[in-house]
Scaffold this motif. Sequence first.
Motif, PDB file in Angstrom:
ATOM      1  N   GLY A 414     -33.940 -16.725 -10.053  1.00 44.37           N
ATOM      2  CA  GLY A 414     -32.976 -15.740  -9.576  1.00 44.37           C
ATOM      3  C   GLY A 414     -31.703 -16.400  -9.073  1.00 44.37           C
ATOM      4  N   ILE A 415     -31.015 -15.689  -8.191  1.00 43.11           N
ATOM      5  CA  ILE A 415     -29.723 -16.132  -7.690  1.00 43.11           C
ATOM      6  C   ILE A 415     -29.667 -15.842  -6.198  1.00 43.11           C
ATOM      7  N   ASP A 416     -29.080 -16.740  -5.413  1.00 47.43           N
ATOM      8  CA  ASP A 416     -29.057 -16.503  -3.968  1.00 47.43           C
ATOM      9  C   ASP A 416     -27.962 -15.498  -3.603  1.00 47.43           C
ATOM     10  N   GLU A 417     -28.029 -15.018  -2.356  1.00 51.97           N
ATOM     11  CA  GLU A 417     -27.156 -13.921  -1.924  1.00 51.97           C
ATOM     12  C   GLU A 417     -25.681 -14.293  -1.967  1.00 51.97           C
ATOM     13  N   GLU A 418     -25.357 -15.519  -1.546  1.00 54.65           N
ATOM     14  CA  GLU A 418     -23.947 -15.916  -1.498  1.00 54.65           C
ATOM     15  C   GLU A 418     -23.350 -15.978  -2.902  1.00 54.65           C
ATOM     16  N   ALA A 419     -24.101 -16.554  -3.845  1.00 56.19           N
ATOM     17  CA  ALA A 419     -23.618 -16.633  -5.225  1.00 56.19           C
ATOM     18  C   ALA A 419     -23.472 -15.235  -5.823  1.00 56.19           C
ATOM     19  N   MET A 420     -24.446 -14.353  -5.542  1.00 53.46           N
ATOM     20  CA  MET A 420     -24.360 -12.984  -6.050  1.00 53.46           C
ATOM     21  C   MET A 420     -23.160 -12.258  -5.454  1.00 53.46           C
ATOM     22  N   SER A 421     -22.887 -12.518  -4.173  1.00 51.89           N
ATOM     23  CA  SER A 421     -21.736 -11.890  -3.518  1.00 51.89           C
ATOM     24  C   SER A 421     -20.430 -12.286  -4.199  1.00 51.89           C
ATOM     25  N   ILE A 422     -20.320 -13.560  -4.570  1.00 47.52           N
ATOM     26  CA  ILE A 422     -19.119 -14.041  -5.252  1.00 47.52           C
ATOM     27  C   ILE A 422     -18.984 -13.372  -6.617  1.00 47.52           C
ATOM     28  N   ILE A 423     -20.100 -13.279  -7.333  1.00 46.47           N
ATOM     29  CA  ILE A 423     -20.090 -12.666  -8.668  1.00 46.47           C
ATOM     30  C   ILE A 423     -19.689 -11.191  -8.582  1.00 46.47           C
ATOM     31  N   VAL A 424     -20.238 -10.483  -7.601  1.00 44.87           N
ATOM     32  CA  VAL A 424     -19.940  -9.054  -7.454  1.00 44.87           C
ATOM     33  C   VAL A 424     -18.480  -8.838  -7.059  1.00 44.87           C
ATOM     34  N   SER A 425     -17.926  -9.743  -6.240  1.00 45.72           N
ATOM     35  CA  SER A 425     -16.557  -9.566  -5.753  1.00 45.72           C
ATOM     36  C   SER A 425     -15.497  -9.921  -6.803  1.00 45.72           C
ATOM     37  N   TYR A 426     -15.887 -10.675  -7.826  1.00 45.41           N
ATOM     38  CA  TYR A 426     -14.941 -11.092  -8.867  1.00 45.41           C
ATOM     39  C   TYR A 426     -14.507  -9.886  -9.698  1.00 45.41           C
ATOM     40  N   ASN A 427     -13.294  -9.928 -10.240  1.00 48.73           N
ATOM     41  CA  ASN A 427     -12.723  -8.765 -10.924  1.00 48.73           C
ATOM     42  C   ASN A 427     -13.189  -8.600 -12.374  1.00 48.73           C
ATOM     43  N   LEU A 457     -21.791 -22.063  -9.916  1.00 53.33           N
ATOM     44  CA  LEU A 457     -20.873 -21.087 -10.502  1.00 53.33           C
ATOM     45  C   LEU A 457     -19.621 -21.764 -11.052  1.00 53.33           C
ATOM     46  N   PRO A 458     -18.986 -21.161 -12.065  1.00 52.43           N
ATOM     47  CA  PRO A 458     -17.732 -21.704 -12.586  1.00 52.43           C
ATOM     48  C   PRO A 458     -16.675 -21.810 -11.483  1.00 52.43           C
ATOM     49  N   ARG A 459     -15.819 -22.788 -11.590  1.00 53.88           N
ATOM     50  CA  ARG A 459     -14.841 -23.088 -10.551  1.00 53.88           C
ATOM     51  C   ARG A 459     -13.926 -21.903 -10.261  1.00 53.88           C
ATOM     52  N   LYS A 460     -13.501 -21.177 -11.299  1.00 52.55           N
ATOM     53  CA  LYS A 460     -12.529 -20.097 -11.068  1.00 52.55           C
ATOM     54  C   LYS A 460     -13.119 -18.991 -10.200  1.00 52.55           C
ATOM     55  N   LEU A 461     -14.433 -18.771 -10.279  1.00 49.80           N
ATOM     56  CA  LEU A 461     -15.055 -17.761  -9.420  1.00 49.80           C
ATOM     57  C   LEU A 461     -15.045 -18.223  -7.968  1.00 49.80           C
ATOM     58  N   LYS A 462     -15.412 -19.494  -7.752  1.00 49.13           N
ATOM     59  CA  LYS A 462     -15.469 -20.027  -6.388  1.00 49.13           C
ATOM     60  C   LYS A 462     -14.084 -20.103  -5.769  1.00 49.13           C
ATOM     61  N   GLU A 463     -13.107 -20.560  -6.551  1.00 47.39           N
ATOM     62  CA  GLU A 463     -11.749 -20.695  -6.028  1.00 47.39           C
ATOM     63  C   GLU A 463     -11.142 -19.330  -5.716  1.00 47.39           C
ATOM     64  N   GLY A 464     -11.396 -18.372  -6.602  1.00 45.99           N
ATOM     65  CA  GLY A 464     -10.876 -17.029  -6.381  1.00 45.99           C
ATOM     66  C   GLY A 464     -11.473 -16.397  -5.141  1.00 45.99           C
ATOM     67  N   TYR A 465     -12.758 -16.673  -4.906  1.00 41.34           N
ATOM     68  CA  TYR A 465     -13.453 -16.095  -3.752  1.00 41.34           C
ATOM     69  C   TYR A 465     -12.953 -16.721  -2.455  1.00 41.34           C
ATOM     70  N   SER A 466     -12.818 -18.063  -2.454  1.00 41.62           N
ATOM     71  CA  SER A 466     -12.414 -18.766  -1.237  1.00 41.62           C
ATOM     72  C   SER A 466     -10.966 -18.483  -0.868  1.00 41.62           C
ATOM     73  N   SER A 467     -10.134 -18.104  -1.860  1.00 46.50           N
ATOM     74  CA  SER A 467      -8.711 -17.862  -1.590  1.00 46.50           C
ATOM     75  C   SER A 467      -8.431 -16.427  -1.161  1.00 46.50           C
ATOM     76  N   GLN A 468      -9.462 -15.598  -1.147  1.00 47.03           N
ATOM     77  CA  GLN A 468      -9.261 -14.204  -0.757  1.00 47.03           C
ATOM     78  C   GLN A 468      -9.037 -14.120   0.752  1.00 47.03           C
TER      79      GLN A 468
END
Length: 523
Positions: A414-427, A457-468
Amino acid sequence: MDKILTILLDALPTVARVTSGYAALTDKNGERIKTVDSSGREIEELKGVCYDLAKQTADEQQTVYGMSQLEIGAETWCIPIGDYVLCCSNVERVRYSNSLKKSLIDALPFIARVAGGEAVVFDGEGKRLASVNSNGEVNTKFLGTISKDANEAMKKQKPIIGESNYISGASAVRIPMGVNFGFGFNNEDHVLKNQNLLNEVKKYQNAKYNFSDIIGNSNEIKRAKEVCKIAAQSSSNVLIFGETGTGKEVFSQSIHNASDRFSKPFVAINCAAIPQNLMESNFFGYEEGAFTGAKKGGAPGVFEQANGGTLFLDEISEMHLDLQSKILRVLQEREVTRIGSSKTVKLDIRVISASNKDLEALVKEGKFRQDLYYRLNVLDVHLPPLRYIKEDIPLMVNDTIKNMNMIFGKFVEGIDEEAMSIIVSYNWPGNVRELINCIEKTFNVIGNDKIIKVEHLPRKLKEGYSSQEVNENGLDDMLKDYEKEIIEKALKINNGIKTKTSEYLKISTTSLWRKIKQYGIEE
């Protein structure tokens, strides 16, 4: 014989019976005076044999716990009593358990064959000790890995029934056989056989997807599936609208496979991918010698290839106006003529078209024929972009993980909560197609980890999430923009009819009017 010795010897059978093992009495040198089993029978061959743990007990004059010298995994304790040492172990219980485990491992090929899938034995943690498929072949690929469901079964000490880790639709059961081991099996072969059979049929008709392949419980997805199921029961043409990557071809194939044309051809053609000078020959076919480079014997076009079945026209908005008029004539006359021929071919065909552009706007701009638009748009389906149905993302992620486990031969749980949160928040500008691509990327870097984490996770997802950096006012603005977009989309789906739109959105007509005015939505 002294009194203490007599009492201890008389007590051996009772101690052995209570502990379901061997009971022994040794002298202070650790030599066995007598050893009995749980039935009280003396084990003659052990008389005089030195027991190191008993000697240690006599030397230290304190109770000692350790492992039996007679059976691997058996426990024993020794108590000093004067010049003697009383020893007891669970040898028989462990021996029985080990024998049962061995019998189960020996029986795995038969269990697997009867169950129609894989059969496994696992230890107290749920770690695989042995695995055999229904052909009797030993599977060493995942030995030593811990199954989440097997671990849960051992912890709860009760059978756990759930899904197979690999084959979608297959079931698996894990059964504890005490605290030290258990076994499980699944029906993967049966499910896989049905899937392969279905795939063979799909291979023939070139349409492999069904409505069951469409993942999502959101109202938008449910509504889209309902409309498509209605469309499947008729032969009317269907027009599917949706952004790139929303699954337009998946829905079109599902309509075909649910219709009475399911055993006939499904032919897909991307209007944006064919050079303009080859479009006509691809659609209508040609006779030998019809033009320079024409294939010997000629070739049928997609209309002939799909005759009796379904023709899927993807990116219909990219079709040139001249070709649009010819396509319209074919659809009206229900017949096609190859280039260079005077012979017509009668057609029994259903057309499903798809577009990621607003065809009504193109009609107004004169870039798409209005009469063709109405001919194609008998039933229309609107597929939501992924950013509108974020509640479906976890379902899609988990389904994709299961599919990738099969492709990569991994055991990702499966996938942990933080990673899922990033995936869900991505556009997700690339929608479902981009989401699947993202999960596939994680499988390439996850190694032996069992859970997808942020680091995978791919870098663009992590960077996009951290820059929000969304403050309270910013969030309000975003929610208002989102609400406005939803209302505009709902009005379009319901042809601007306010009563239908309010029912669609499950709000009052008064609230709808107020929000239209609030957001300055053009009517």
